[in-house]
Motif scaffolding. Structure first.
Motif, short mmCIF file in Angstrom:
data_model
loop_
_atom_site.label_atom_id
_atom_site.label_comp_id
_atom_site.label_asym_id
_atom_site.label_seq_id
_atom_site.Cartn_x
_atom_site.Cartn_y
_atom_site.Cartn_z
N ASN A 125 0.81 -1.22 0.00
CA ASN A 125 0.00 0.00 0.00
C ASN A 125 0.84 1.27 0.00
O ASN A 125 0.35 2.33 -0.37
CB ASN A 125 -0.93 0.01 1.22
N ASP A 126 2.07 1.18 0.41
CA ASP A 126 2.94 2.34 0.53
C ASP A 126 3.46 2.77 -0.85
O ASP A 126 4.14 1.99 -1.54
CB ASP A 126 4.10 2.00 1.47
N ASP A 127 3.15 4.00 -1.26
CA ASP A 127 3.55 4.48 -2.58
C ASP A 127 5.06 4.54 -2.76
O ASP A 127 5.58 4.24 -3.84
CB ASP A 127 2.95 5.87 -2.86
N TYR A 128 5.79 4.91 -1.72
CA TYR A 128 7.24 4.97 -1.83
C TYR A 128 7.81 3.57 -2.08
O TYR A 128 8.70 3.39 -2.90
CB TYR A 128 7.86 5.58 -0.57
N VAL A 129 7.30 2.59 -1.38
CA VAL A 129 7.76 1.21 -1.56
C VAL A 129 7.44 0.75 -2.99
O VAL A 129 8.27 0.10 -3.64
CB VAL A 129 7.13 0.27 -0.51
N LYS A 130 6.28 1.12 -3.49
CA LYS A 130 5.91 0.75 -4.85
C LYS A 130 6.91 1.31 -5.86
O LYS A 130 7.33 0.60 -6.78
CB LYS A 130 4.51 1.26 -5.19
N THR A 131 7.30 2.57 -5.66
CA THR A 131 8.24 3.17 -6.62
C THR A 131 9.57 2.42 -6.62
O THR A 131 10.20 2.27 -7.67
CB THR A 131 8.49 4.66 -6.33
N ARG A 132 9.99 1.94 -5.48
CA ARG A 132 11.24 1.17 -5.40
C ARG A 132 11.10 -0.17 -6.11
O ARG A 132 12.07 -0.70 -6.65
CB ARG A 132 11.66 0.98 -3.95
N LEU A 133 9.91 -0.73 -6.10
CA LEU A 133 9.69 -2.04 -6.72
C LEU A 133 9.44 -1.97 -8.22
O LEU A 133 9.60 -2.97 -8.92
CB LEU A 133 8.54 -2.76 -6.02
#
Length: 159
Positions: free
Chosen positions: A113-121
């Motif tokens: 759910n975390d947008d920052y984590v998504k960008t890293r993935l």
């Protein structure tokens, strides 16, 4: 040089200070074939006793086929979706059960759910170069959140 010192350079302590912007591929590329075998064996032994994505990444870069079983065990034991996606990419990179690895990456990305984590993935999703994962990136390409939008586009462009 002492192989243990080389190993410590390739796998520095797991701290922000020691791993910020860390890159070990040049170190690996400059190893002799004998050193590569020794380092690969050390990495596999180290991974058996602790979870460290840098070790997995290094083994995948080295195309260490004999590490697959240990990495698969790590994939099964870890619960964090972020880690599962990265480990799935490394197994995919080692040509192990590709369709299953794509499914693992896809299903675990949906749990984040975390947008920052998504960008890293996004970077890892793009490296798969698989339609199912590219659809996720394309979905985020027009997102109102510029961080999501630009990072998903960049991951698609790197393919």
């Amino acid at each position: 040089m002492n192989i243990k010192k080389i190993y410590k350079k390739i796998i520095p302590p797991d701290t922000y200070k020691d791993r910020k912007d860390f890159y070990n591929e040049d170190l690996i590329d400059n190893l002799t074939s004998q050193e590569k075998v020794l380092i690969e064996n050390m990495l596999i032994e180290d991974l058996k006793s602790r979870h460290d994505l840098l070790i997995i990444e290094t083994l995948a870069y080295m195309k260490a086929e004999k590490s697959i079983e240990v990495i698969e065990k790590r994939l099964e034991s870890v619960e964090e979706p972020f880690d599962k996606i990265i480990i799935a990419w490394f197994l995919y990179n080692l040509n192990k059960d590709k369709s299953r690895m794509v499914d693992i990456a896809y299903n675990n990305f949906l749990l984040i759910n975390d947008d920052y984590v998504k960008t890293r993935l996004f970077y890892y999703l793009g490296k798969f170069k698989e339609n199912k994962l590219n659809l996720i990136l394309e979905t985020y390409a027009n997102n109102k959140n510029i961080l999501l939008s630009e990072n998903s586009k960049a991951a698609l462009e790197r393919q």
